[in-house]
Design a protein around this motif. Structure first.
Motif, PDB file in Angstrom:
ATOM      1  N   ARG A  77      35.371  35.593  29.765  1.00 20.03           N
ATOM      2  CA  ARG A  77      35.494  36.289  31.045  1.00 20.03           C
ATOM      3  C   ARG A  77      34.421  37.378  31.178  1.00 20.03           C
ATOM      4  N   GLU A  78      34.231  38.153  30.119  1.00 21.26           N
ATOM      5  CA  GLU A  78      33.265  39.254  30.212  1.00 21.26           C
ATOM      6  C   GLU A  78      31.841  38.737  30.313  1.00 21.26           C
ATOM      7  N   ALA A  79      31.549  37.609  29.657  1.00 21.68           N
ATOM      8  CA  ALA A  79      30.207  37.017  29.782  1.00 21.68           C
ATOM      9  C   ALA A  79      29.980  36.602  31.232  1.00 21.68           C
ATOM     10  N   PHE A  80      31.018  36.052  31.843  1.00 16.69           N
ATOM     11  CA  PHE A  80      30.882  35.656  33.243  1.00 16.69           C
ATOM     12  C   PHE A  80      30.685  36.871  34.137  1.00 16.69           C
ATOM     13  N   GLU A 125      29.342  39.764  33.409  1.00 18.62           N
ATOM     14  CA  GLU A 125      27.964  40.256  33.237  1.00 18.62           C
ATOM     15  C   GLU A 125      27.019  39.489  34.148  1.00 18.62           C
ATOM     16  N   LYS A 126      27.173  38.159  34.112  1.00 15.02           N
ATOM     17  CA  LYS A 126      26.287  37.291  34.884  1.00 15.02           C
ATOM     18  C   LYS A 126      26.504  37.535  36.387  1.00 15.02           C
ATOM     19  N   MET A 127      27.770  37.513  36.808  1.00 11.93           N
ATOM     20  CA  MET A 127      28.060  37.653  38.227  1.00 11.93           C
ATOM     21  C   MET A 127      27.666  39.028  38.735  1.00 11.93           C
ATOM     22  N   ASN A 128      27.921  40.039  37.941  1.00 12.90           N
ATOM     23  CA  ASN A 128      27.618  41.392  38.383  1.00 12.90           C
ATOM     24  C   ASN A 128      26.109  41.590  38.525  1.00 12.90           C
ATOM     25  N   ALA A 129      25.349  40.957  37.641  1.00 11.13           N
ATOM     26  CA  ALA A 129      23.882  41.041  37.744  1.00 11.13           C
ATOM     27  C   ALA A 129      23.412  40.362  39.031  1.00 11.13           C
ATOM     28  N   GLU A 130      24.122  39.303  39.434  1.00 12.05           N
ATOM     29  CA  GLU A 130      23.699  38.558  40.632  1.00 12.05           C
ATOM     30  C   GLU A 130      24.169  39.202  41.931  1.00 12.05           C
ATOM     31  N   ARG A 131      25.225  39.986  41.840  1.00 10.72           N
ATOM     32  CA  ARG A 131      25.890  40.465  43.071  1.00 10.72           C
ATOM     33  C   ARG A 131      24.936  41.160  44.038  1.00 10.72           C
ATOM     34  N   LYS A 132      24.083  42.033  43.496  1.00 11.29           N
ATOM     35  CA  LYS A 132      23.168  42.775  44.382  1.00 11.29           C
ATOM     36  C   LYS A 132      22.224  41.829  45.111  1.00 11.29           C
ATOM     37  N   SER A 133      21.836  40.755  44.425  1.00 11.62           N
ATOM     38  CA  SER A 133      20.849  39.847  45.018  1.00 11.62           C
ATOM     39  C   SER A 133      21.381  39.176  46.281  1.00 11.62           C
ATOM     40  N   TYR A 134      22.684  38.996  46.383  1.00  6.17           N
ATOM     41  CA  TYR A 134      23.194  38.428  47.630  1.00  6.17           C
ATOM     42  C   TYR A 134      23.910  39.457  48.508  1.00  6.17           C
ATOM     43  N   GLY A 135      23.634  40.736  48.245  1.00  8.94           N
ATOM     44  CA  GLY A 135      24.048  41.780  49.185  1.00  8.94           C
ATOM     45  C   GLY A 135      25.451  42.313  49.020  1.00  8.94           C
ATOM     46  N   ALA A 136      26.071  42.077  47.835  1.00  7.28           N
ATOM     47  CA  ALA A 136      27.453  42.521  47.658  1.00  7.28           C
ATOM     48  C   ALA A 136      27.596  44.047  47.665  1.00  7.28           C
ATOM     49  N   GLU A 137      26.506  44.757  47.481  1.00  7.69           N
ATOM     50  CA  GLU A 137      26.596  46.219  47.425  1.00  7.69           C
ATOM     51  C   GLU A 137      25.926  46.877  48.621  1.00  7.69           C
ATOM     52  N   LYS A 138      25.664  46.090  49.651  1.00 11.08           N
ATOM     53  CA  LYS A 138      24.934  46.699  50.771  1.00 11.08           C
ATOM     54  C   LYS A 138      25.848  47.627  51.584  1.00 11.08           C
ATOM     55  N   PRO A 139      25.255  48.532  52.382  1.00 11.94           N
ATOM     56  CA  PRO A 139      26.082  49.460  53.163  1.00 11.94           C
ATOM     57  C   PRO A 139      27.022  48.701  54.095  1.00 11.94           C
ATOM     58  N   HIS A 177      39.827  35.887  37.026  1.00 16.95           N
ATOM     59  CA  HIS A 177      39.084  36.634  38.045  1.00 16.95           C
ATOM     60  C   HIS A 177      39.844  37.780  38.679  1.00 16.95           C
ATOM     61  N   GLU A 178      41.185  37.798  38.555  1.00 15.13           N
ATOM     62  CA  GLU A 178      41.901  38.949  39.120  1.00 15.13           C
ATOM     63  C   GLU A 178      41.507  40.246  38.399  1.00 15.13           C
ATOM     64  N   GLU A 179      41.079  40.117  37.153  1.00 13.72           N
ATOM     65  CA  GLU A 179      40.623  41.280  36.393  1.00 13.72           C
ATOM     66  C   GLU A 179      39.360  41.902  37.000  1.00 13.72           C
ATOM     67  N   PHE A 180      38.654  41.143  37.819  1.00 21.78           N
ATOM     68  CA  PHE A 180      37.430  41.679  38.426  1.00 21.78           C
ATOM     69  C   PHE A 180      37.746  42.510  39.663  1.00 21.78           C
ATOM     70  N   PHE A 181      38.954  42.323  40.196  1.00 22.26           N
ATOM     71  CA  PHE A 181      39.307  42.980  41.454  1.00 22.26           C
ATOM     72  C   PHE A 181      39.176  44.509  41.399  1.00 22.26           C
ATOM     73  N   PRO A 182      39.740  45.167  40.368  1.00 23.14           N
ATOM     74  CA  PRO A 182      39.569  46.628  40.321  1.00 23.14           C
ATOM     75  C   PRO A 182      38.095  47.041  40.222  1.00 23.14           C
ATOM     76  N   ARG A 183      37.311  46.214  39.570  1.00 21.79           N
ATOM     77  CA  ARG A 183      35.893  46.587  39.383  1.00 21.79           C
ATOM     78  C   ARG A 183      35.130  46.508  40.697  1.00 21.79           C
ATOM     79  N   THR A 184      35.306  45.399  41.427  1.00 22.09           N
ATOM     80  CA  THR A 184      34.575  45.281  42.700  1.00 22.09           C
ATOM     81  C   THR A 184      35.178  46.221  43.748  1.00 22.09           C
ATOM     82  N   SER A 185      36.485  46.483  43.642  1.00 19.23           N
ATOM     83  CA  SER A 185      37.120  47.368  44.623  1.00 19.23           C
ATOM     84  C   SER A 185      36.605  48.796  44.511  1.00 19.23           C
TER      85      SER A 185
END
Ligand SMILES: [Fe+2]
Ligand SMILES: [Fe+2]
Length: 218
Positions: free
Chosen positions: A17-20, A22-36, A136-144
């Motif tokens: 899960r944590e390896a995934f 790392e990968k997803m979090n590195a990609e998130r910015k590239s598709y705009g997940a952190e944009k205003p 993936h529910e474990e990712f919810f607090p992180r992205t939230s």
């Protein structure tokens, strides 16, 4: 193959899960997940939440009757209630913002539907738990956390819904999934299936998140 000891098995799931992540979090910015955020994006995010909360409840509900031990069956039934409660809270917030609470529920993105169809197709409680609640529910607090930080200045009420209700409840049920896996996923075959389900679930979740972010208004 021999079965792993419970803690070894959980560590294996955890490192997948944590390896995934790392990968997803590195990609998130590239598709705009952190944009205003704009009000339209906030609305869409809430509609996405409606699908995630309600589906988590639905795919889990069918297994609750088959949990052998009452000390896990009861909290798992409360989990279902909580996720449906979160659905209602999100729908109410969307209505307050004059949006359609079921926009994504009625017309889900293809990748989002694939994610939940996969969960609905799993053939055991342990696989489901490995993929959804331990996965993936474990990712919810992180992205939230990043969502709350960005939404606070434009919509403090929505920030409060996430921070004070959804995330607060989340912390209360995080212990259940590892305990179910520790207790019931004890043979090699089940453990393997759980690992496969976690990997596939994370993969489909990553695709759904990407598709969602790419569908957001500019
Ligand atoms: Fe929830
Ligand atoms: Fe949850």
């Amino acid at each position: 193959m021999e079965a792993l000891k419970a803690e070894e098995f959980l560590n294996e799931l955890l490192s997948c899960r944590e390896a995934f992540w790392e990968k997803m979090n590195a990609e998130r910015k590239s598709y705009g997940a952190e944009k205003p955020l704009s009000p339209a994006i906030v609305l869409r995010r809430l509609q996405f939440g409606v699908v995630m909360e309600r589906k988590a409840a639905e795919v889990t509900a069918r297994w609750v009757g088959q949990i052998p031990d009452l000390d896990l069956q009861q909290p798992m039934s409360e989990y279902v209630v909580n996720e449906l409660k979160h659905t209602s809270i999100l729908r109410k917030r969307i209505a307050e913002l004059n949006g359609d609470p079921d926009a994504l529920w009625n017309q889900p993105l293809k990748e989002l539907k694939e994610l939940w169809d996969y969960h609905a197709s799993l053939e055991s409680l342990c696989e489901l738990i490995a993929s959804v609640q331990f996965g993936h529910e474990e990712f919810f607090p992180r992205t939230s956390k990043s969502f709350i930080a960005r939404v606070e200045s434009i919509d403090p009420q929505t920030a409060s819904v996430y921070r004070d209700t959804l995330l607060a409840d989340e912390a209360g049920h995080e212990w259940i999934a590892p305990e179910i896996l520790r207790r019931y996923a004890t043979d090699a075959k089940t453990q393997n299936k759980c690992l496969e389900a976690l990997k596939r679930g994370c993969e489909l979740f990553g695709k759904a998140i990407q598709s969602f972010n790419q569908s957001l208004p500019a």
